[in-house]
Design an enzyme around this catalytic site. Structure first.
Site, PDB file in Angstrom:
ATOM      1  N   PHE A 189      26.822   4.492  -1.262  1.00  0.00           N
ATOM      2  CA  PHE A 189      26.007   4.286  -2.460  1.00  0.00           C
ATOM      3  C   PHE A 189      25.240   5.552  -2.825  1.00  0.00           C
ATOM      4  O   PHE A 189      25.223   5.977  -3.990  1.00  0.00           O
ATOM      5  CB  PHE A 189      25.046   3.126  -2.216  1.00  0.00           C
ATOM      6  CG  PHE A 189      23.976   2.974  -3.245  1.00  0.00           C
ATOM      7  CD1 PHE A 189      24.217   2.268  -4.418  1.00  0.00           C
ATOM      8  CD2 PHE A 189      22.724   3.529  -3.051  1.00  0.00           C
ATOM      9  CE1 PHE A 189      23.212   2.131  -5.383  1.00  0.00           C
ATOM     10  CE2 PHE A 189      21.723   3.393  -3.991  1.00  0.00           C
ATOM     11  CZ  PHE A 189      21.967   2.699  -5.167  1.00  0.00           C
ATOM     12  N   ARG A 217       9.843   9.015  16.225  1.00  0.00           N
ATOM     13  CA  ARG A 217       8.676   8.985  15.341  1.00  0.00           C
ATOM     14  C   ARG A 217       7.477   8.268  15.964  1.00  0.00           C
ATOM     15  O   ARG A 217       6.371   8.332  15.420  1.00  0.00           O
ATOM     16  CB  ARG A 217       9.035   8.309  14.001  1.00  0.00           C
ATOM     17  CG  ARG A 217       9.951   9.125  13.121  1.00  0.00           C
ATOM     18  CD  ARG A 217      10.102   8.508  11.729  1.00  0.00           C
ATOM     19  NE  ARG A 217      10.713   7.197  11.748  1.00  0.00           N
ATOM     20  CZ  ARG A 217      12.028   6.974  11.692  1.00  0.00           C
ATOM     21  NH1 ARG A 217      12.877   7.998  11.644  1.00  0.00           N
ATOM     22  NH2 ARG A 217      12.508   5.743  11.695  1.00  0.00           N
ATOM     23  N   HIS A 248      25.345  -3.769  11.384  1.00  0.00           N
ATOM     24  CA  HIS A 248      24.499  -2.671  10.909  1.00  0.00           C
ATOM     25  C   HIS A 248      25.322  -1.448  10.547  1.00  0.00           C
ATOM     26  O   HIS A 248      24.971  -0.717   9.603  1.00  0.00           O
ATOM     27  CB  HIS A 248      23.435  -2.279  11.940  1.00  0.00           C
ATOM     28  CG  HIS A 248      22.402  -1.360  11.353  1.00  0.00           C
ATOM     29  ND1 HIS A 248      22.528   0.005  11.397  1.00  0.00           N
ATOM     30  CD2 HIS A 248      21.260  -1.624  10.667  1.00  0.00           C
ATOM     31  CE1 HIS A 248      21.490   0.556  10.775  1.00  0.00           C
ATOM     32  NE2 HIS A 248      20.715  -0.413  10.321  1.00  0.00           N
ATOM     33  N   HIS A 305      10.222   1.443   5.645  1.00  0.00           N
ATOM     34  CA  HIS A 305      10.493   1.008   7.024  1.00  0.00           C
ATOM     35  C   HIS A 305       9.214   1.198   7.833  1.00  0.00           C
ATOM     36  O   HIS A 305       8.546   2.231   7.721  1.00  0.00           O
ATOM     37  CB  HIS A 305      11.650   1.878   7.546  1.00  0.00           C
ATOM     38  CG  HIS A 305      11.736   2.065   9.020  1.00  0.00           C
ATOM     39  ND1 HIS A 305      12.835   1.676   9.744  1.00  0.00           N
ATOM     40  CD2 HIS A 305      10.903   2.644   9.908  1.00  0.00           C
ATOM     41  CE1 HIS A 305      12.670   2.002  11.018  1.00  0.00           C
ATOM     42  NE2 HIS A 305      11.503   2.594  11.136  1.00  0.00           N
ATOM     43  N   SER A 323      11.649  -3.701   7.153  1.00  0.00           N
ATOM     44  CA  SER A 323      12.482  -2.697   6.496  1.00  0.00           C
ATOM     45  C   SER A 323      12.849  -3.196   5.098  1.00  0.00           C
ATOM     46  O   SER A 323      13.458  -4.264   4.964  1.00  0.00           O
ATOM     47  CB  SER A 323      13.740  -2.447   7.330  1.00  0.00           C
ATOM     48  OG  SER A 323      14.544  -1.446   6.748  1.00  0.00           O
ATOM     49  N   GLU A 330       5.143   3.401  13.600  1.00  0.00           N
ATOM     50  CA  GLU A 330       5.752   4.500  12.849  1.00  0.00           C
ATOM     51  C   GLU A 330       6.270   4.007  11.510  1.00  0.00           C
ATOM     52  O   GLU A 330       6.562   2.811  11.334  1.00  0.00           O
ATOM     53  CB  GLU A 330       6.875   5.161  13.662  1.00  0.00           C
ATOM     54  CG  GLU A 330       8.079   4.287  13.986  1.00  0.00           C
ATOM     55  CD  GLU A 330       9.171   4.315  12.922  1.00  0.00           C
ATOM     56  OE1 GLU A 330       9.080   5.095  11.964  1.00  0.00           O
ATOM     57  OE2 GLU A 330      10.121   3.517  13.064  1.00  0.00           O
TER      58      GLU A 330
END
Length: 366
Positions: free
Chosen positions: A314, A187, A304, A327, A224, A151
């Site tokens: 941000f 996904r 994380h 990703h 990623s 995915e």
């Protein structure tokens, strides 16, 4: 996460392509009425593609990278241009926790048979079989997931990064399965009916010379990345002061202590042009005992959580941010993985899987 009525849009589609859509026996994490709070995209591969291939071809030596190692990497790059070679290839660099420089070629195929012919012809040259021992190491890490076991997710539909460079179907429209914990699994087409539980443990021989790691079923791999090349000065300053330090801390944790939470190996790499010049792109590459272990880290581990919070801050502070995120995740069976190392230190990639999960002991050179 509650639906956002302002973003209800019938044009939002599933990340899972129609030809891989089946009746679910395993529920999605998000309800049918969920609408994501911001747009993201996946890519489409041709319907006839059964398996994808991603190969990481590396050389390493004590920093700085030796001349001989650079020559070996250049030779690998040239082999990629031969018949049945990859559809897409790129360079990256990485200084690992043992102080070794690594130059890496990332190569993608959408034809597993072409890859098989190419690899059979060039494996000995890639790994340095039959060569005298040298001051540098070589390694091959390759996964060939089913297309159903792969995915992708992108913050923009204008830059093909990684596997997207070989996606002949281009980008999807805006997709539904993102913006909530568990969306990564949602996904994956194969996860509609498969729990993707790991079976077995890796076996890492201790013989000298070339070492082949035997993996287990349903190991998970993630790449990623982030690209700040289009960011203006203010956005770039915000990224490097607020986001990147948290990202690096998370990558460092996975590299040195990841075994404690199910991560066999992690590299935080910088894309390059192959001539020693780094690009304004970086990515993490990690190998996990299971998709569930990866999910647990993403959803609840402090490292994380800090990355996620800094990224959300941000994005809220930089309206229309031009930071581009990518990703890709694969869940692979035992026979869809290949890990081989020649004269590499014992912490290199899946060689580090000889550390029992639940520990974090740095390796030494084989």
């Amino acid at each position: 996460m509650a639906p956002d009525p302002s973003r209800q849009d019938p044009a939002i589609e599933s990340s899972i392509p129609r030809h891989f859509t089946v009746k679910r026996t395993r529920p999605k994490r998000a309800g049918a009425g969920y609408t994501p709070p911001y747009p993201s995209y996946s890519v489409r591969f041709a319907e006839g593609v059964s398996n994808l291939v991603c190969a990481f071809l590396g050389v390493q030596s004590r920093a700085p990278l030796s001349h001989e190692a650079k020559v070996a990497s250049a030779g690998m790059w040239e082999l990629c241009a031969n018949e049945d070679g990859p559809m897409s290839r790129e360079h990256a660099v990485h200084t690992d926790e043992q102080g070794f420089d690594n130059q890496v070629i990332i190569a993608y195929w959408d034809d597993v048979d072409a890859y098989g012919r190419w690899f059979k012809k060039h494996r000995d040259a890639l790994i340095g079989a039959g060569l005298e021992p040298s001051d540098y190491g070589r390694w091959i890490e390759a996964v060939t997931p089913e297309a159903r076991g792969f995915e992708t997710l992108y913050s923009s539909n204008t830059f093909p990064e990684g596997a997207a460079r070989m996606a002949t179907g281009g980008f999807t429209g805006e997709i539904q399965e993102h913006g909530y914990w568990g969306s990564m699994r949602d996904r994956l087409p194969i996860a509609q009916t498969d729990a993707l539980e790991p079976v077995g443990d890796p076996v890492v021989p201790r013989n000298p010379g070339i070492v082949r790691v035997e993996p287990h079923d349903n190991l998970a791999v993630i790449r990623s990345g982030q690209d700040w090349s289009l960011c203006d000065d203010a956005e770039r300053a915000s990224y490097f002061s607020d986001v990147e330090p948290q990202l690096k801390a998370g990558m460092d944790f996975l590299t040195t202590e990841g075994a404690s939470i199910g991560c066999y190996a992690n590299r935080y790499m910088t894309s390059s042009d192959g001539n020693g010049n780094v690009l304004e792109q970086s990515f993490g590459l990690s190998f996990w005992h299971s998709l569930e272990d990866m999910e647990r880290w993403a959803e609840s581990h402090p490292t994380h959580v800090a990355i996620f919070r800094s990224a959300m801050t941000f994005l809220q502070a930089n309206a229309g941010a031009r930071l581009r995120l990518s990703h890709e995740v694969a869940v692979v069976s035992r026979d869809q993985q290949y890990y081989e190392y020649n004269n590499c230190h014992a912490g290199t990639g899946m060689l580090g899987a000889r550390r029992p999960l639940g520990t974090a002991t740095p390796g030494t050179r084989t």
